[in-house]
Design a protein around this motif. Structure first.
Motif, PDB file in Angstrom:
ATOM      1  N   THR A   5     -34.280  18.053 -25.044  1.00 52.48           N
ATOM      2  CA  THR A   5     -33.507  18.522 -26.174  1.00 52.48           C
ATOM      3  C   THR A   5     -34.443  18.930 -27.294  1.00 52.48           C
ATOM      4  O   THR A   5     -35.524  18.364 -27.440  1.00 52.48           O
ATOM      5  N   THR A   6     -34.059  19.924 -28.056  1.00 48.86           N
ATOM      6  CA  THR A   6     -34.849  20.332 -29.210  1.00 48.86           C
ATOM      7  C   THR A   6     -34.140  19.963 -30.497  1.00 48.86           C
ATOM      8  O   THR A   6     -34.585  20.313 -31.577  1.00 48.86           O
ATOM      9  N   SER A   7     -33.019  19.247 -30.388  1.00 44.61           N
ATOM     10  CA  SER A   7     -32.243  18.921 -31.571  1.00 44.61           C
ATOM     11  C   SER A   7     -32.843  17.733 -32.318  1.00 44.61           C
ATOM     12  O   SER A   7     -33.658  16.981 -31.798  1.00 44.61           O
ATOM     13  N   THR A   8     -32.412  17.591 -33.562  1.00 40.67           N
ATOM     14  CA  THR A   8     -32.852  16.484 -34.418  1.00 40.67           C
ATOM     15  C   THR A   8     -31.646  15.620 -34.743  1.00 40.67           C
ATOM     16  O   THR A   8     -30.565  16.133 -35.052  1.00 40.67           O
ATOM     17  N   LYS A   9     -31.830  14.313 -34.654  1.00 37.88           N
ATOM     18  CA  LYS A   9     -30.742  13.377 -34.930  1.00 37.88           C
ATOM     19  C   LYS A   9     -31.245  12.300 -35.876  1.00 37.88           C
ATOM     20  O   LYS A   9     -32.389  11.848 -35.774  1.00 37.88           O
ATOM     21  N   LEU A  10     -30.371  11.863 -36.773  1.00 38.81           N
ATOM     22  CA  LEU A  10     -30.686  10.771 -37.689  1.00 38.81           C
ATOM     23  C   LEU A  10     -29.606   9.711 -37.564  1.00 38.81           C
ATOM     24  O   LEU A  10     -28.440   9.964 -37.871  1.00 38.81           O
ATOM     25  N   ILE A  11     -29.993   8.561 -37.056  1.00 41.32           N
ATOM     26  CA  ILE A  11     -29.065   7.423 -37.009  1.00 41.32           C
ATOM     27  C   ILE A  11     -29.233   6.673 -38.316  1.00 41.32           C
ATOM     28  O   ILE A  11     -30.327   6.211 -38.658  1.00 41.32           O
ATOM     29  N   ARG A  12     -28.171   6.555 -39.061  1.00 39.27           N
ATOM     30  CA  ARG A  12     -28.229   6.106 -40.450  1.00 39.27           C
ATOM     31  C   ARG A  12     -27.587   4.730 -40.636  1.00 39.27           C
ATOM     32  O   ARG A  12     -26.525   4.441 -40.093  1.00 39.27           O
ATOM     33  N   VAL A  31     -33.184   5.797 -38.123  1.00 39.49           N
ATOM     34  CA  VAL A  31     -34.074   6.225 -37.046  1.00 39.49           C
ATOM     35  C   VAL A  31     -33.942   7.732 -36.897  1.00 39.49           C
ATOM     36  O   VAL A  31     -32.841   8.250 -36.654  1.00 39.49           O
ATOM     37  N   LEU A  32     -35.063   8.430 -37.055  1.00 36.89           N
ATOM     38  CA  LEU A  32     -35.082   9.875 -36.911  1.00 36.89           C
ATOM     39  C   LEU A  32     -35.604  10.232 -35.522  1.00 36.89           C
ATOM     40  O   LEU A  32     -36.688   9.794 -35.123  1.00 36.89           O
ATOM     41  N   VAL A  33     -34.810  11.005 -34.799  1.00 39.10           N
ATOM     42  CA  VAL A  33     -35.160  11.454 -33.450  1.00 39.10           C
ATOM     43  C   VAL A  33     -35.349  12.960 -33.493  1.00 39.10           C
ATOM     44  O   VAL A  33     -34.469  13.698 -33.959  1.00 39.10           O
ATOM     45  N   ARG A  34     -36.503  13.399 -33.026  1.00 38.38           N
ATOM     46  CA  ARG A  34     -36.740  14.832 -32.934  1.00 38.38           C
ATOM     47  C   ARG A  34     -37.092  15.168 -31.487  1.00 38.38           C
ATOM     48  O   ARG A  34     -38.043  14.627 -30.936  1.00 38.38           O
ATOM     49  N   LEU A  45     -34.372   7.171 -45.002  1.00 38.91           N
ATOM     50  CA  LEU A  45     -35.056   8.400 -44.597  1.00 38.91           C
ATOM     51  C   LEU A  45     -34.267   9.619 -45.070  1.00 38.91           C
ATOM     52  O   LEU A  45     -33.031   9.632 -45.020  1.00 38.91           O
ATOM     53  N   PRO A  46     -34.955  10.670 -45.531  1.00 39.29           N
ATOM     54  CA  PRO A  46     -34.234  11.903 -45.868  1.00 39.29           C
ATOM     55  C   PRO A  46     -33.706  12.570 -44.604  1.00 39.29           C
ATOM     56  O   PRO A  46     -34.312  12.461 -43.533  1.00 39.29           O
ATOM     57  N   SER A  47     -32.594  13.237 -44.739  1.00 42.19           N
ATOM     58  CA  SER A  47     -31.987  13.908 -43.589  1.00 42.19           C
ATOM     59  C   SER A  47     -32.529  15.326 -43.480  1.00 42.19           C
ATOM     60  O   SER A  47     -32.321  16.143 -44.384  1.00 42.19           O
ATOM     61  N   PRO A  48     -33.237  15.649 -42.377  1.00 40.58           N
ATOM     62  CA  PRO A  48     -33.756  17.014 -42.222  1.00 40.58           C
ATOM     63  C   PRO A  48     -32.612  18.024 -42.129  1.00 40.58           C
ATOM     64  O   PRO A  48     -31.515  17.714 -41.664  1.00 40.58           O
ATOM     65  N   ALA A  51     -29.958  18.416 -39.067  1.00 46.07           N
ATOM     66  CA  ALA A  51     -29.956  17.228 -38.209  1.00 46.07           C
ATOM     67  C   ALA A  51     -28.531  16.724 -37.998  1.00 46.07           C
ATOM     68  O   ALA A  51     -27.696  16.772 -38.904  1.00 46.07           O
ATOM     69  N   GLU A  52     -28.253  16.227 -36.793  1.00 42.96           N
ATOM     70  CA  GLU A  52     -26.993  15.538 -36.541  1.00 42.96           C
ATOM     71  C   GLU A  52     -27.116  14.115 -37.067  1.00 42.96           C
ATOM     72  O   GLU A  52     -28.036  13.383 -36.700  1.00 42.96           O
ATOM     73  N   VAL A  53     -26.221  13.734 -37.946  1.00 40.71           N
ATOM     74  CA  VAL A  53     -26.253  12.388 -38.521  1.00 40.71           C
ATOM     75  C   VAL A  53     -25.252  11.507 -37.792  1.00 40.71           C
ATOM     76  O   VAL A  53     -24.065  11.846 -37.681  1.00 40.71           O
ATOM     77  N   ILE A  54     -25.738  10.394 -37.269  1.00 38.50           N
ATOM     78  CA  ILE A  54     -24.889   9.423 -36.580  1.00 38.50           C
ATOM     79  C   ILE A  54     -24.756   8.208 -37.475  1.00 38.50           C
ATOM     80  O   ILE A  54     -25.757   7.570 -37.829  1.00 38.50           O
TER      81      ILE A  54
END
Length: 460
Positions: A5-12, A31-34, A45-48, A51-54
């Motif tokens: 995957t090339t997506s970015t996710k932020l679990i908040r 947790v930031l996943v790239r 963490l700042p949200s890029p 990014a999909e925020v969970i």
């Protein structure tokens, strides 16, 4: 299935149990996943952009659970192993059914198993496939694993039928070499990797086992083997075959001297406590291994008898180990129980280590799985605390002793969301049910809607 995957996710805002001694537990952590890797673990963490925020508020984030020993082909036989009494019953009523499985049955069975495991938060499994009766059996099993999106170490079974084991050895060795080019350890980010389920010494010769282990090391493949009769670890040590890349399973009869041999080479043991304990085996080995520095990990082992649930395995293992410690205290005359230095040794958090950190080492990926840590693969499970809220004390104790598969809210494998808000993504549970039904119909003659015949009835 796309495995990257090339997506970015932020679990908040989750309670993050990193299982890393430096990072520790992070309340209201992010947790930031790239792509398929964890990039950052911290608070606020700042949200890029994009990014999909969970939303993890009120939930617990843990590394994906890792099962270090299960025979996935047995999932359609669920219930066939209940009521068994010891190894002889298993050898009579369950294990021989493997010879009735065709290659298409392996595909259906492994697909059903992978779906159920992932639904229950098991993101990685060592599939000890001792049912490679033909080359097609292995190929169809691997095809099923690719479809589910679960991370799998496919441990190619070197044990054939008793009648043809020696004659089939050459083509099994050859197929492992063919598959290694595709699924070997060099495929760094691949979801499906190849390993070897070395033939059991009680059914094979040391010469054949040596060929398997030497080939595994030549190809850089993780290996595992059933260790049931006494003395086998010592024999493998004498033959110069022990190593951190060779994972014993069960080892209930291992002596302290054999545990020292394993510790000296950095090896672990996969324990399948429900099957071992319920099968009447000695369980002191788990605590002895832990104290000796032989890292324990856990597996379901036989889905024909045991549910695909590592939460229940953690609970049972904890209580079995505490019971062993209490027995030692009583024998020593220290009763009623009282705390003193070093006792009790086993803590609930150890159980979560067994199915994350230790299990990652067991499957040969201790440097990139089992922790929520920058640079590690993004295999993550988000748990709700249950309908009645979080328990007090160590949150790892809540996960190990109070959580169930019903609490698995979100599952991420390799950076991809595979379960969201309690529902699998791109897969339907009914597909797994139907796959198991097809196998039962072909293997057991169980018609649509009819349960498989109960073994307990035939035993009685």
């Amino acid at each position: 299935m796309n495995t990257t995957t090339t997506s970015t996710k932020l679990i908040r805002d989750a309670l993050v149990l990193t299982m890393d001694p430096v990072l520790g537990d992070i309340p209201q952590g992010d947790v930031l996943v790239r792509g398929n890797r964890i990039e950052q673990v911290a608070r606020n963490l700042p949200s890029p952009a994009g990014a999909e925020v969970i939303d993890g508020r009120g939930m617990i984030l843990i590394p994906g659970l890792i099962d270090s020993h299960t025979h996935m082909w047995q999932v359609p036989l669920k219930g066939q192993g209940t009521g068994l009494w010891g190894t002889a019953d298993y050898q009579k009523h369950v294990f021989p059914l493997r010879e009735k499985f065709g290659a298409i049955d392996m595909k259906d069975a492994c697909f059903a198993a992978g779906m159920e495991m992932m639904d229950n938060g098991i993101t990685t499994v060592l599939d000890f496939c001792h049912n490679t009766m033909t080359p097609e059996h292995a190929e169809e099993s691997i095809a099923a694993h690719r479809r589910t999106g679960q991370r799998v170490l496919f441990a190619y079974g070197m044990l054939g039928s008793h009648q043809t084991h020696k004659a089939d050895h050459a083509w099994r060795l050859a197929q492992v070499r063919e598959l290694a080019a595709d699924l070997g350890s060099s495929a760094h980010d691949s979801l499906i990797r190849l390993g070897i389920a070395v033939a059991s010494l009680e059914y094979s010769s040391m010469e054949m086992v040596r060929k398997e282990v030497e080939m595994g090391r030549e190809l850089g493949l993780p290996m595992t083997f059933h260790q049931n009769p006494p003395g086998q670890i010592h024999a493998l040590g004498e033959a110069g075959l022990l190593g951190a890349d060779l994972l014993p399973v069960h080892a209930n009869v291992a002596t302290d001297a054999e545990l020292d041999l394993l510790a000296a080479c950095g090896a672990g043991i996969s324990f399948t406590v429900e099957g071992e304990f319920g099968g009447g085996r000695s369980m002191s080995v788990v605590g002895r291994a832990h104290r000796a520095g032989v890292t324990p990990s856990l597996g379901v082992d036989v889905p024909s008898r045991i549910t695909m649930d590592l939460f229940s395995q953690m609970r049972l293992t904890y209580n079995v180990m505490r019971a062993e410690e209490a027995t030692a205290e009583r024998i020593a005359g220290r009763w009623p129980l009282a705390r003193h230095p070093g006792t009790p040794h086993i803590q609930p958090r150890h159980m979560l280590e067994y199915v994350t950190v230790n299990a990652a080492r067991a499957v040969g990926r201790g440097d990139e799985l089992g922790r929520i840590k920058p640079g590690y693969l993004a295999d993550l499970v988000l748990l709700t605390p249950g309908h009645y809220g979080m328990s007090l004390g160590d949150p790892a104790a809540h996960v190990a002793l109070m959580s169930t598969p019903a609490d698995v809210h979100t599952v991420v494998v390799n950076g991809e969301v595979r379960k969201r808000a309690g529902e699998l993504v791109d897969l339907k549970r009914a597909e797994a049910v139907e796959a198991s039904r097809r196998v039962r119909e072909r293997v057991l003659g169980a018609g649509k809607g009819s349960p498989a015949p109960a073994v307990a009835e035939s035993v009685a």
